[in-house]
Design a protein around this motif. Structure first.
Motif, short mmCIF file in Angstrom:
data_model
loop_
_atom_site.label_atom_id
_atom_site.label_comp_id
_atom_site.label_asym_id
_atom_site.label_seq_id
_atom_site.Cartn_x
_atom_site.Cartn_y
_atom_site.Cartn_z
N THR A 110 0.95 -1.22 0.04
CA THR A 110 -0.07 0.00 0.03
C THR A 110 0.97 1.17 0.01
OG1 THR A 110 -0.14 -0.18 2.39
CG2 THR A 110 -1.94 -1.07 1.14
N GLY A 111 2.10 1.02 -0.09
CA GLY A 111 3.06 2.14 -0.03
C GLY A 111 3.53 2.36 -1.50
N ARG A 112 4.63 3.16 -1.36
CA ARG A 112 5.42 3.62 -2.84
C ARG A 112 5.66 2.37 -3.48
NH1 ARG A 112 9.26 8.36 -0.34
NH2 ARG A 112 7.71 9.58 0.14
N VAL A 113 5.77 2.50 -4.78
CA VAL A 113 6.40 1.66 -5.79
C VAL A 113 7.37 2.66 -6.72
CG1 VAL A 113 6.61 0.14 -7.73
CG2 VAL A 113 4.58 -0.12 -5.98
N GLU A 114 8.55 2.74 -6.73
CA GLU A 114 9.41 3.71 -7.13
C GLU A 114 10.50 3.11 -8.01
OE1 GLU A 114 9.61 7.46 -4.59
OE2 GLU A 114 10.43 5.94 -3.67
N TRP A 115 10.85 3.88 -9.10
CA TRP A 115 11.97 3.43 -9.84
C TRP A 115 12.76 4.55 -10.57
CZ3 TRP A 115 6.93 2.74 -10.70
CH2 TRP A 115 6.46 3.40 -11.67
N ASP A 116 13.75 4.28 -11.15
CA ASP A 116 14.46 5.12 -12.09
C ASP A 116 14.34 4.90 -13.52
OD1 ASP A 116 15.65 6.69 -9.84
OD2 ASP A 116 17.60 5.72 -9.96
N MET A 117 14.21 6.05 -14.31
CA MET A 117 14.17 5.53 -15.72
C MET A 117 15.16 6.46 -16.40
SD MET A 117 11.32 6.49 -18.57
CE MET A 117 11.47 8.26 -18.27
N GLN A 118 16.01 5.84 -17.40
CA GLN A 118 16.97 6.73 -18.07
C GLN A 118 16.18 7.95 -18.97
OE1 GLN A 118 19.13 4.68 -21.07
NE2 GLN A 118 21.06 5.59 -20.48
N ALA A 119 16.94 9.10 -18.65
CA ALA A 119 16.40 10.41 -19.53
C ALA A 119 16.53 10.02 -20.72
CB ALA A 119 17.28 11.42 -19.03
N GLY A 120 15.30 10.45 -21.41
CA GLY A 120 15.14 10.48 -22.93
C GLY A 120 14.46 9.17 -23.52
N ASN A 121 14.18 8.26 -22.60
CA ASN A 121 13.42 7.17 -22.88
C ASN A 121 11.89 7.54 -23.10
OD1 ASN A 121 11.98 4.81 -22.97
ND2 ASN A 121 12.99 3.69 -21.07
N GLU A 122 11.51 7.87 -24.26
CA GLU A 122 10.11 8.51 -24.45
C GLU A 122 9.06 7.44 -24.38
OE1 GLU A 122 10.46 10.57 -28.21
OE2 GLU A 122 11.80 12.06 -27.45
N LYS A 123 9.24 6.20 -24.95
CA LYS A 123 8.47 4.76 -25.04
C LYS A 123 8.16 4.68 -23.28
CE LYS A 123 9.35 2.89 -29.32
NZ LYS A 123 10.15 1.89 -30.15
N GLY A 124 9.25 4.53 -22.75
CA GLY A 124 9.21 4.34 -21.19
C GLY A 124 8.23 5.51 -20.58
N GLU A 125 8.62 6.62 -20.83
CA GLU A 125 7.80 7.67 -20.34
C GLU A 125 6.17 7.60 -20.43
OE1 GLU A 125 9.00 11.72 -20.84
OE2 GLU A 125 11.06 11.15 -21.02
N ALA A 126 6.01 7.19 -21.92
CA ALA A 126 4.57 7.07 -22.33
C ALA A 126 3.90 5.94 -21.55
CB ALA A 126 4.36 6.83 -23.73
N PHE A 127 4.55 4.99 -21.35
CA PHE A 127 4.47 3.49 -20.57
C PHE A 127 3.91 3.89 -19.12
CE2 PHE A 127 5.47 -0.16 -18.17
CZ PHE A 127 4.26 -1.06 -18.75
N TYR A 128 4.88 4.53 -18.64
CA TYR A 128 4.52 4.85 -17.20
C TYR A 128 3.47 5.72 -17.01
CZ TYR A 128 8.88 2.29 -16.59
OH TYR A 128 9.87 1.24 -16.66
N ALA A 129 3.42 6.79 -17.68
CA ALA A 129 2.12 7.72 -17.71
C ALA A 129 1.04 7.01 -18.03
CB ALA A 129 2.34 8.88 -18.85
N ASP A 130 1.06 6.24 -18.83
CA ASP A 130 -0.26 5.39 -18.99
C ASP A 130 -0.76 4.70 -17.76
OD1 ASP A 130 -2.54 4.70 -20.78
OD2 ASP A 130 -1.49 2.65 -20.99
N LEU A 131 0.37 4.29 -17.14
CA LEU A 131 -0.07 3.52 -15.76
C LEU A 131 -0.58 4.45 -14.70
CD1 LEU A 131 2.93 1.42 -15.34
CD2 LEU A 131 0.63 0.51 -15.97
N GLY A 132 -0.45 5.59 -14.99
CA GLY A 132 -0.73 6.77 -13.70
C GLY A 132 0.57 6.84 -13.02
N ALA A 133 1.54 6.56 -13.33
CA ALA A 133 2.59 7.03 -12.77
C ALA A 133 3.44 8.24 -12.91
CB ALA A 133 4.09 6.05 -12.90
N GLU A 134 4.01 8.79 -12.05
CA GLU A 134 4.65 10.43 -12.31
C GLU A 134 5.68 10.61 -11.82
OE1 GLU A 134 1.99 12.40 -9.58
OE2 GLU A 134 0.19 12.28 -10.67
N PRO A 135 6.51 11.46 -12.76
CA PRO A 135 7.99 11.76 -12.22
C PRO A 135 7.98 12.67 -10.81
CG PRO A 135 7.46 12.94 -14.22
CD PRO A 135 6.34 12.09 -13.93
N VAL A 136 9.09 12.34 -10.07
CA VAL A 136 9.05 13.02 -8.67
C VAL A 136 9.77 14.40 -9.03
CG1 VAL A 136 9.69 12.87 -6.38
CG2 VAL A 136 9.14 10.70 -7.73
N PRO A 137 9.34 15.69 -9.01
CA PRO A 137 10.03 16.79 -9.30
C PRO A 137 10.57 17.13 -7.78
CG PRO A 137 7.69 17.09 -8.77
CD PRO A 137 7.82 15.57 -8.98
#
Length: 146
Positions: A110-137
């Protein structure tokens, strides 16, 4: 469901997946010590754990994995999951296996699920956004090596 908990007999396949992922990302030098990794994952004091995604219709064939460890957030006062590596072999992508792995992780805490993603991975960004995940500003990752 094509996702299962890894067992000791998966150690070779897990190491192969890690090396394949490294090569996919441009690191052709990574070669893991299989016995050492087996100890970290399946020894008396495991340091990480793995979920395996199998090929739909062929549960004996490994398509990918999620390599994880537990984390804890003092601010949320609950455990979470650190996803160190998520990799689906290219020939098995677009079958929903990445989503299956992440859904299985989400169901474990019920806590956080966190990960790193290599900058510039546009497919990864789209996939994670589709899941509802957000970058941590506002946060910068630090690494202290021996």
């Amino acid at each position: 469901m094509p996702v299962r908990e890894a067992v000791f007999e998966d150690a070779e396949e897990i190491c192969a997946l890690i090396e394949e992922h490294a090569e996919y990302e441009g690191n052709t030098e990574l070669k893991l010590d299989r016995a050492e990794m087996s100890g970290y994952l399946f020894g008396p004091d495991p340091k990480a754990w793995v979920l395996i995604a199998t090929v739909p219709g062929d549960p004996d064939k490994v398509a990918g994995f999620a390599f994880c460890s537990w984390s804890f957030s003092t601010w949320e006062a609950r455990p979470g999951i650190w996803l160190d590596d998520l990799f689906i072999r290219p020939e098995y992508r677009r079958h929903g296996l990445g989503r299956e792995l992440l859904d299985a992780l989400r169901a474990r805490t019920t806590g956080r699920v966190e990960w790193d993603m290599q900058a510039g991975n546009e497919k990864g960004e789209a996939f994670y956004a589709d899941l509802g995940a957000e970058p941590v500003p506002g946060w910068i990752r630090y690494r202290w090596r021996p």
